[in-house]
Design a protein around this motif. Structure first.
Motif, PDB file in Angstrom:
ATOM      1  N   ASN A 133       0.662  -0.988   0.145  1.00  0.00           N
ATOM      2  CA  ASN A 133       0.336  -0.177   0.317  1.00  0.00           C
ATOM      3  C   ASN A 133       0.902   1.241   0.387  1.00  0.00           C
ATOM      4  OD1 ASN A 133      -2.731  -1.571   0.131  1.00  0.00           O
ATOM      5  ND2 ASN A 133      -2.999  -0.672   2.075  1.00  0.00           N
ATOM      6  N   TYR A 173       1.680   5.176   0.807  1.00  0.00           N
ATOM      7  CA  TYR A 173       1.712   6.252   2.529  1.00  0.00           C
ATOM      8  C   TYR A 173       0.710   6.956   2.173  1.00  0.00           C
ATOM      9  CZ  TYR A 173       2.774   9.361   5.766  1.00  0.00           C
ATOM     10  OH  TYR A 173       2.733  10.318   6.671  1.00  0.00           O
ATOM     11  N   ASP A 174      -0.697   6.821   3.215  1.00  0.00           N
ATOM     12  CA  ASP A 174      -1.169   7.214   3.721  1.00  0.00           C
ATOM     13  C   ASP A 174      -2.141   7.951   4.389  1.00  0.00           C
ATOM     14  OD1 ASP A 174      -2.408   5.356   4.175  1.00  0.00           O
ATOM     15  OD2 ASP A 174      -4.345   5.189   2.830  1.00  0.00           O
ATOM     16  N   GLU A 175      -2.972   8.637   4.409  1.00  0.00           N
ATOM     17  CA  GLU A 175      -3.102   8.937   5.800  1.00  0.00           C
ATOM     18  C   GLU A 175      -3.561   8.279   7.460  1.00  0.00           C
ATOM     19  OE1 GLU A 175      -7.446   8.297   4.237  1.00  0.00           O
ATOM     20  OE2 GLU A 175      -5.500   8.889   3.313  1.00  0.00           O
TER      21      GLU A 175
END
Length: 164
Positions: free
Chosen positions: A34, A36-38
């Motif tokens: 995945n 990088y995100d919040e």
């Protein structure tokens, strides 16, 4: 005159992403690959050298009268071996004492970790096991130069007990 300390019960609730937002982030497993995100830990470690280590705690019980905050970095905590644990938190503020009305105790399963926002007041980790190893990410000098503690017993004649 004898000082009388009141023991106040603090209800324990299951942690969720939503109910932990005022204090930080709940980080749960995600699929490998995945981007990088919040949902990843939003770290603030710019004020020094990061320190990632394993701390061993023994026989902590569920009572506390001190609560601490760090104002120079975020902090991540998680248990090893899948052990459940507890933490009491109050949201960051500009005062030299925590907001007792917003003090909350969370039950944290052993398959995730938490990231505390800069300035989040925290007491713990606590647990019912004989000992628990925790991984801890903070700055190398957090416990020396960025460790402000408020003592409920001295200031308010108060001790908290995390209830089931």
């Amino acid at each position: 005159m004898t000082k009388v300390t009141t023991v106040q019960s603090l209800p324990l609730i299951d942690i969720t992403t939503e109910n932990f937002k005022p204090y930080g982030q709940l980080i749960t497993p995600s699929e490998d690959g995945n981007v990088y995100d919040e949902t990843d830990a939003q770290l603030d470690l710019d004020n020094g050298v990061p320190r990632f280590y394993i701390m061993r705690l023994k026989e902590r019980g569920r009572q506390f009268h001190r609560i601490t905050r760090h104002q120079q970095c975020t902090q991540c905590l998680g248990s090893l071996e899948g052990k459940q644990w507890f933490i009491a938190v109050a949201p960051p503020n500009s005062e030299n004492y925590p907001n007792i009305e917003k003090l909350q105790a969370f039950k944290i399963p052993g398959n995730c970790f938490i990231k505390l926002e800069v300035g989040t007041w925290h007491a713990g980790p606590y647990f019912d096991h004989d000992s628990v190893d925790f991984y801890n990410l903070e700055l190398s000098d957090t416990n020396v130069v960025d460790h402000f503690t408020y003592n409920f017993s001295e200031q308010d004649n108060l001790t908290f007990e995390i209830a089931s």
